[in-house]
Design an enzyme around this catalytic site. Structure first.
Site, short mmCIF file in Angstrom:
data_model
loop_
_atom_site.label_atom_id
_atom_site.label_comp_id
_atom_site.label_asym_id
_atom_site.label_seq_id
_atom_site.Cartn_x
_atom_site.Cartn_y
_atom_site.Cartn_z
N ASP A 362 0.81 -1.21 0.00
CA ASP A 362 0.00 0.00 0.00
C ASP A 362 0.85 1.27 0.00
O ASP A 362 1.88 1.34 0.68
CB ASP A 362 -0.89 -0.03 1.25
N TRP A 406 0.25 -4.08 -4.65
CA TRP A 406 -0.96 -4.14 -3.83
C TRP A 406 -2.08 -3.31 -4.45
O TRP A 406 -1.85 -2.20 -4.93
CB TRP A 406 -0.61 -3.60 -2.44
N ARG A 438 -11.73 2.13 8.69
CA ARG A 438 -10.40 2.44 8.16
C ARG A 438 -10.46 3.67 7.25
O ARG A 438 -9.76 3.74 6.24
CB ARG A 438 -9.80 1.23 7.41
N LYS A 471 -1.53 -8.44 -4.89
CA LYS A 471 -2.17 -8.70 -3.60
C LYS A 471 -3.48 -7.91 -3.61
O LYS A 471 -3.49 -6.69 -3.64
CB LYS A 471 -1.29 -8.25 -2.44
N ASP A 473 -6.65 -6.74 -1.76
CA ASP A 473 -7.05 -6.54 -0.37
C ASP A 473 -8.47 -5.99 -0.29
O ASP A 473 -9.00 -5.43 -1.26
CB ASP A 473 -6.08 -5.59 0.33
N SER A 519 -8.19 -9.92 2.98
CA SER A 519 -9.22 -9.04 3.49
C SER A 519 -8.88 -8.77 4.95
O SER A 519 -9.36 -9.45 5.85
CB SER A 519 -10.61 -9.68 3.37
N GLY A 521 -6.16 -9.60 6.08
CA GLY A 521 -5.68 -10.94 6.36
C GLY A 521 -6.71 -11.95 5.94
O GLY A 521 -7.08 -12.05 4.77
N ASP A 540 -3.54 -11.19 9.19
CA ASP A 540 -2.64 -10.06 9.43
C ASP A 540 -1.74 -10.30 10.63
O ASP A 540 -0.80 -9.54 10.86
CB ASP A 540 -3.46 -8.78 9.66
#
Length: 720
Positions: A362, A406, A438, A471, A473, A519, A521, A540
């Site tokens: 990220d 990511w 978040r 990745k 997410d 998601s 982790g 995570d």
């Protein structure tokens, strides 16, 4: 033939199991049997007796011994007089609730019918049975589809609803249901939370309903869409065990009910929360697939059925059975604080340690220097990187390294160009204050134009750089469920279809691209995502000791090769625990191996240790201890020909004056003799009954790795 039809009795046969059902004289489809291999339909299991308040269908006339409130059914539905949990509920616009489904026809097909827009086990080597039930009053057809994967003892079930009449609303749909007329059973489910997912929970089923579910829009950290029903005395190596595993990534519901006569009903399907799906005339609804498996040899064999079935028939892996690249991820190395040169130096150091790929996590896009901004603006921040992404990826490929990146395509920040232009793209109720998580909102993937907009942005990045891995997410649950264009009872289901459409198109356009699901982790670790993403970030939480439990629970259902498992820095960033480098590596070897630390700051000794660490060992997986209760967390991989075994063990509890811990080893060839790499000899029968001694060394959380090779010919004499 794996499927046989004898008049209106239907049997499905795998290598070791048989599944039977029968359409009776009234046209109701009754469940007869699921268990060890059988030939004759056990109709004697259908015990009929007047049960008082259990009502009788009109067609039964004065026969009070016939009641669907008691009989085992294949697809129980509301409106039949069955007051247990049902698999199908609907209502019409006029307010009519329930239906009356009778057998219409059955057909055997080679391969299987495609579930439109949904993942499913592939049709390779599959034979399928489709049974059509009909409500002649509503002009409604329900097609129950069964596919047999004979070699791995798996049968899949799915449902299609075809409406030939006036519009209806589907209120409840379960893809699979199993009825058991007798037996004492335990249920095993998998609960957890963010950073501690899929902890197994086993408890006896008495009277009432045991249910696990998610209404978060994902399969969730809290409960996993998988259930095991096992005999009360079942162990890893003995006893009956049945599993249901949902090939779906959205909200779900799974339950086991103990009824008034101590019968059991196990069911799995889409959650009813926020679900009221309208189905117009000549429209079809597809309910996702459920994988069923049965073992009479305990829980280990059940898990191996699922592992082999998913690896062989579900997971689409661009590496096709080869070892996937060992990667190092930048997240715990530098979080948002990096530029292109930092990523390049991380790659150089990783290359020196024989790591295959560097992943830039990220922070590389839009105005993204923290998690408050930038989601939705998938363009490269070249000012931050100090170069173009094409330049960076080219430099890394020149090192002989692969490159990964990511994305979080399903979410959006309010502080983004996309949100300022299209606030309606986010799921939120007009005029109401919404829930942030978040500091982000969820994009409305039930709308094709939203999916297309993000897809085009992502492809523009991938088209202009050398990218080998993504990745993917997703860092929040779905709330504030309102779409500006999609009918509200459809949003949750159509959202998942939008996600699958995006992933399917991405894989078709970039067939060699490896996608790792994530998601937060393990918040969306399910068979639906594994269809598109052959590995998923397990959690995570990267602490080695916690991971023993997370991996243990996950292994009951999912193949070990799908576990995204990394060696991280110490003290651990989630719980502060300090564990040896070797221990962290031993635990991470049970999965898709990688690193999540700043390798440029490691000592020479640790860098040397990394160079000597091995890749994942393939084979049948055996749980040797339970890390929730035992002093040692131990597991083994045994090659299918039983020629080799790799045993891993980690000491969880440290006690003084303890000399050795003995691990009983399963999976070796009976009566055979094995040798370890130090030349010590072991008899398989002794290792199974007495165990392999681990000599206790001083220090916390020590790890052990033992490689055994079967001796050929006569047993060789040797001393340990």
């Amino acid at each position: 033939m794996s499927i046989s039809i004898n008049e209106r009795t239907f049997a499905l046969h795998t290598k070791n199991t048989t599944y039977m059902m029968q359409a009776d004289d009234y046209g109701y489809l009754l469940h007869l049997y699921y268990g060890r291999k059988a030939i004759l339909p056990p109709e004697y299991l259908l015990v009929k007796k007047d049960r008082g308040f259990s009502g009788n269908p009109y067609d039964a006339l004065k026969d009070r011994t016939y009641s669907l409130d008691v009989l085992p059914q294949e697809f129980p539905f509301d409106g039949s007089g069955d007051f247990r949990s049902t698999s199908f509920s609907l209502h019409t616009q006029e307010g009519v609730y329930g239906c009356d489904l009778r057998f219409k026809k059955a057909e055997v097909i080679q391969g299987k019918t495609v579930l439109k827009g949904l993942p499913a086990m592939r049709e390779v080597n599959a034979e399928s049975l489709e049974i059509t039930l009909e409500d002649s009053f509503l002009h409604l057809e329900v097609i129950l589809a069964y596919s047999v994967y004979e070699d791995v003892d798996i049968i899949t079930r799915s449902v299609r609803i075809i409406n030939h009449g006036q519009p209806i609303i589907i209120d409840n749909i379960k893809s699979a249901s199993l009825d058991f007329v007798c037996g004492n059973y335990d249920v095993i489910s998998f609960y957890g939370r963010h950073t501690m997912e899929r902890i197994p929970n086993r408890q006896a089923i008495q009277h009432g309903i045991y249910k696990v579910s998610s209404k978060r829009g994902t399969s969730s950290h809290q409960y996993n869409p998988a259930l095991i029903l096992c005999s009360h005395d079942a162990t890893e190596t003995s006893g009956d065990a049945y599993s249901m595993n949902f090939v779906y990534s959205g909200s779900f519901e799974a339950l086991v009910e103990g009824d008034q006569y101590n019968q059991k009903r196990m069911a799995m399907g889409i959650a009813g929360d926020y679900f009221a799906y309208p189905l117009g005339k000549e429209e079809t609804f597809y309910a996702p697939e459920v994988m069923l498996s049965y073992s009479f040899e305990g829980l280990t064999k059940l898990s191996q059925n699922l592992h082999q079935g998913m690896n062989k028939y579900l997971i689409c892996d661009p590496y096709q059975g080869e070892l996937r690249p060992i990667l190092i991820n930048s997240w715990e190395s530098c979080y948002f604080d990096f530029d292109g040169e930092a990523i390049y130096q991380l790659a150089k150091s990783a290359k020196d340690c024989d790591i295959d790929m560097v992943v830039m996590d990220d922070g590389w896009f839009g105005k993204r220097n923290n998690d408050d901004a930038g989601l939705g603006d998938w363009y490269v921040n070249e000012e931050k990187l100090g170069e173009s992404l094409a330049s960076l990826t080219h430099r890394i490929h020149e090192l002989g390294m692969k490159f990964g990146i990511w994305f979080e395509p399903e979410c959006i920040n309010e502080d983004s160009d996309l949100y300022r232009k299209h606030p309606d793209y986010a799921l939120k109720v007009p005029g109401r204050k919404f829930t942030r998580s978040r500091d982000q909102l969820v994009l409305d993937f039930s709308r094709q134009e939203v999916v297309d907009a993000i897809f085009n942005q992502v492809c523009d990045v991938l088209d202009h750089a050398e990218i080998d891995y993504i990745k993917w997410d997703f860092n929040r649950s779905i709330s504030d469920l309102y779409s500006s264009t999609t009918m509200q009872g459809k949003v949750m289901y159509d959202y998942v279809l939008g996600l699958y459409d995006f992933l399917a198109r991405l894989i078709k356009r970039y067939p060699s691209l490896l996608i790792e699901g994530c998601s937060g982790g393990g918040g969306r670790f399910d068979a639906g995502m594994l269809y598109y993403t052959p590995q998923i970030w397990l959690s995570d939480n990267t602490d080695a000791i916690d991971r023993l439990t997370i991996q243990y629970g996950s292994s009951f259902i999912y193949p070990i090769s799908s576990f995204g498992s990394h060696v991280s820095a110490v003290p651990n960033h989630q719980n502060g625990r300090i564990t040896p480098m070797n221990t962290r590596a031993v635990v991470s070897m049970s999965g898709s191996f990688g690193y999540e630390l700043d390798i440029t700051k490691l000592s020479d000794d640790d860098r040397a240790t990394i160079k000597n660490q091995v890749k994942t060992f393939h084979g049948l997986y055996y749980r040797l201890t339970n890390p929730l209760h035992d002093e040692v967390g131990a597991y083994a991989f045994v090659s299918e020909d039983r020629q080799e075994a790799l045993i891993f063990a980690v000491r969880i509890i440290t006690q003084s004056a303890r000399y050795a811990h003995f691990i009983k080893v399963e999976g070796l060839e009976e009566n055979a003799c094995y040798k370890d790499d130090q030349g010590h000899f072991y008899e398989a029968n002794v290792l199974k009954t007495q165990g392999l001694p681990l000599i206790i060394e001083q220090g916390e959380y020590q790890a052990y790795t033992i490689h055994l090779t079967k001796l050929k010919g006569e047993k060789e004499n040797g001393k340990n």
